[in-house]
Scaffold this motif. Structure first.
Motif, PDB file in Angstrom:
ATOM      1  N   SER A  22     -20.601   9.099  -2.742  1.00  0.00           N
ATOM      2  CA  SER A  22     -19.167   9.336  -2.599  1.00  0.00           C
ATOM      3  C   SER A  22     -18.549   8.458  -1.522  1.00  0.00           C
ATOM      4  O   SER A  22     -19.209   8.045  -0.579  1.00  0.00           O
ATOM      5  CB  SER A  22     -18.918  10.798  -2.285  1.00  0.00           C
ATOM      6  OG  SER A  22     -19.451  11.116  -1.023  1.00  0.00           O
ATOM      7  N   ILE A  44     -13.066  18.907 -12.455  1.00  0.00           N
ATOM      8  CA  ILE A  44     -12.894  17.894 -11.419  1.00  0.00           C
ATOM      9  C   ILE A  44     -14.058  16.906 -11.501  1.00  0.00           C
ATOM     10  O   ILE A  44     -15.222  17.298 -11.352  1.00  0.00           O
ATOM     11  CB  ILE A  44     -12.842  18.543 -10.019  1.00  0.00           C
ATOM     12  CG1 ILE A  44     -11.688  19.545  -9.909  1.00  0.00           C
ATOM     13  CG2 ILE A  44     -12.782  17.492  -8.926  1.00  0.00           C
ATOM     14  CD1 ILE A  44     -10.311  18.936  -9.897  1.00  0.00           C
ATOM     15  N   ASP A  46     -16.302  13.508 -10.165  1.00  0.00           N
ATOM     16  CA  ASP A  46     -16.765  13.089  -8.843  1.00  0.00           C
ATOM     17  C   ASP A  46     -15.706  12.244  -8.148  1.00  0.00           C
ATOM     18  O   ASP A  46     -15.456  12.402  -6.949  1.00  0.00           O
ATOM     19  CB  ASP A  46     -18.071  12.305  -8.954  1.00  0.00           C
ATOM     20  CG  ASP A  46     -19.249  13.187  -9.358  1.00  0.00           C
ATOM     21  OD1 ASP A  46     -19.153  14.428  -9.218  1.00  0.00           O
ATOM     22  OD2 ASP A  46     -20.260  12.634  -9.830  1.00  0.00           O
ATOM     23  N   ARG A  49     -12.957  14.503  -6.986  1.00  0.00           N
ATOM     24  CA  ARG A  49     -13.414  15.287  -5.839  1.00  0.00           C
ATOM     25  C   ARG A  49     -13.326  14.448  -4.558  1.00  0.00           C
ATOM     26  O   ARG A  49     -12.853  14.916  -3.522  1.00  0.00           O
ATOM     27  CB  ARG A  49     -14.841  15.793  -6.050  1.00  0.00           C
ATOM     28  CG  ARG A  49     -15.334  16.685  -4.914  1.00  0.00           C
ATOM     29  CD  ARG A  49     -16.661  17.365  -5.243  1.00  0.00           C
ATOM     30  NE  ARG A  49     -16.676  17.982  -6.559  1.00  0.00           N
ATOM     31  CZ  ARG A  49     -16.090  19.137  -6.888  1.00  0.00           C
ATOM     32  NH1 ARG A  49     -15.422  19.790  -5.968  1.00  0.00           N
ATOM     33  NH2 ARG A  49     -16.167  19.623  -8.102  1.00  0.00           N
ATOM     34  N   ASP A  50     -13.769  13.200  -4.614  1.00  0.00           N
ATOM     35  CA  ASP A  50     -13.690  12.324  -3.441  1.00  0.00           C
ATOM     36  C   ASP A  50     -12.240  12.138  -3.002  1.00  0.00           C
ATOM     37  O   ASP A  50     -11.929  12.173  -1.808  1.00  0.00           O
ATOM     38  CB  ASP A  50     -14.322  10.966  -3.732  1.00  0.00           C
ATOM     39  CG  ASP A  50     -15.837  11.033  -3.834  1.00  0.00           C
ATOM     40  OD1 ASP A  50     -16.430  12.077  -3.492  1.00  0.00           O
ATOM     41  OD2 ASP A  50     -16.436  10.029  -4.267  1.00  0.00           O
ATOM     42  N   LEU A  53     -11.121  15.391  -1.383  1.00  0.00           N
ATOM     43  CA  LEU A  53     -11.721  15.573  -0.065  1.00  0.00           C
ATOM     44  C   LEU A  53     -11.055  14.662   0.963  1.00  0.00           C
ATOM     45  O   LEU A  53     -10.929  15.020   2.136  1.00  0.00           O
ATOM     46  CB  LEU A  53     -13.232  15.348  -0.128  1.00  0.00           C
ATOM     47  CG  LEU A  53     -14.005  16.418  -0.903  1.00  0.00           C
ATOM     48  CD1 LEU A  53     -15.473  16.035  -1.034  1.00  0.00           C
ATOM     49  CD2 LEU A  53     -13.844  17.793  -0.269  1.00  0.00           C
ATOM     50  N   VAL A  96     -10.695  22.768  -4.631  1.00  0.00           N
ATOM     51  CA  VAL A  96     -11.503  21.803  -3.881  1.00  0.00           C
ATOM     52  C   VAL A  96     -11.042  21.759  -2.428  1.00  0.00           C
ATOM     53  O   VAL A  96     -11.855  21.770  -1.503  1.00  0.00           O
ATOM     54  CB  VAL A  96     -11.442  20.396  -4.525  1.00  0.00           C
ATOM     55  CG1 VAL A  96     -12.127  19.352  -3.643  1.00  0.00           C
ATOM     56  CG2 VAL A  96     -12.075  20.410  -5.912  1.00  0.00           C
ATOM     57  N   ASP A 100     -12.986  23.200   1.009  1.00  0.00           N
ATOM     58  CA  ASP A 100     -13.287  22.296   2.113  1.00  0.00           C
ATOM     59  C   ASP A 100     -12.632  22.750   3.418  1.00  0.00           C
ATOM     60  O   ASP A 100     -12.644  22.022   4.400  1.00  0.00           O
ATOM     61  CB  ASP A 100     -12.855  20.866   1.768  1.00  0.00           C
ATOM     62  CG  ASP A 100     -13.515  19.834   2.663  1.00  0.00           C
ATOM     63  OD1 ASP A 100     -14.759  19.884   2.820  1.00  0.00           O
ATOM     64  OD2 ASP A 100     -12.792  18.995   3.244  1.00  0.00           O
TER      65      ASP A 100
END
Length: 138
Positions: A22, A44, A46, A49-50, A53, A96, A100
């Protein structure tokens, strides 16, 4: 000897992280940050998601920031179906951020379904851009 092995393993782990996996980058601004979805999905990826985040990192560094996440769909499907799918997409993105560590009270969601396409037209080359969740600072 054990400390040397641990240090070597830590170095290898850092190298692997730098070479792949990631890439979480804090955006300069949250307005118009988008994550994209596959057809008929609120899962979601990858890459998404990155991106999310990175948005969470921004929100951690800017504690007064509140956002709205809007779920959007392509033109296929009924208005009702797409409103529900857009809501699932917005909520999946919100989840997500909350997972976090972002307080859920800082994030509102809305669904526009197929009513606010990012790109006008027909066909997969257009539709793929319209299947998104868009973040806006409130």
């Amino acid at each position: 000897m054990k400390i040397k092995n641990f240090a070597m393993l830590a170095g290898i782990g850092a190298l692997l992280a730098a070479c792949g996996g990631s890439t979480i980058v804090e955006p300069a601004d949250l307005n118009e940050q988008r994550v994209f979805f596959a057809f008929n999905s609120s899962e979601i990826s990858d890459e998404a998601r990155d991106n999310l985040l990175g948005q969470a990192l921004y929100m951690k560094n800017h504690a007064d920031t509140k956002i709205q996440i809007a779920g959007n769909c392509d033109e296929r499907g009924s208005t009702e179906y797409n409103l529900a799918l857009g809501a699932r997409r917005a909520n999946a993105a919100k989840e997500v951020l909350v997972n976090d560590g972002i307080d859920s009270s800082r994030i509102s969601t809305i669904s526009y379904g197929k009513e606010r396409p990012l790109v006008k037209g027909t066909g997969e080359e257009v539709w793929k851009w319209n299947r998104n969740a868009t973040t806006t600072v409130k």
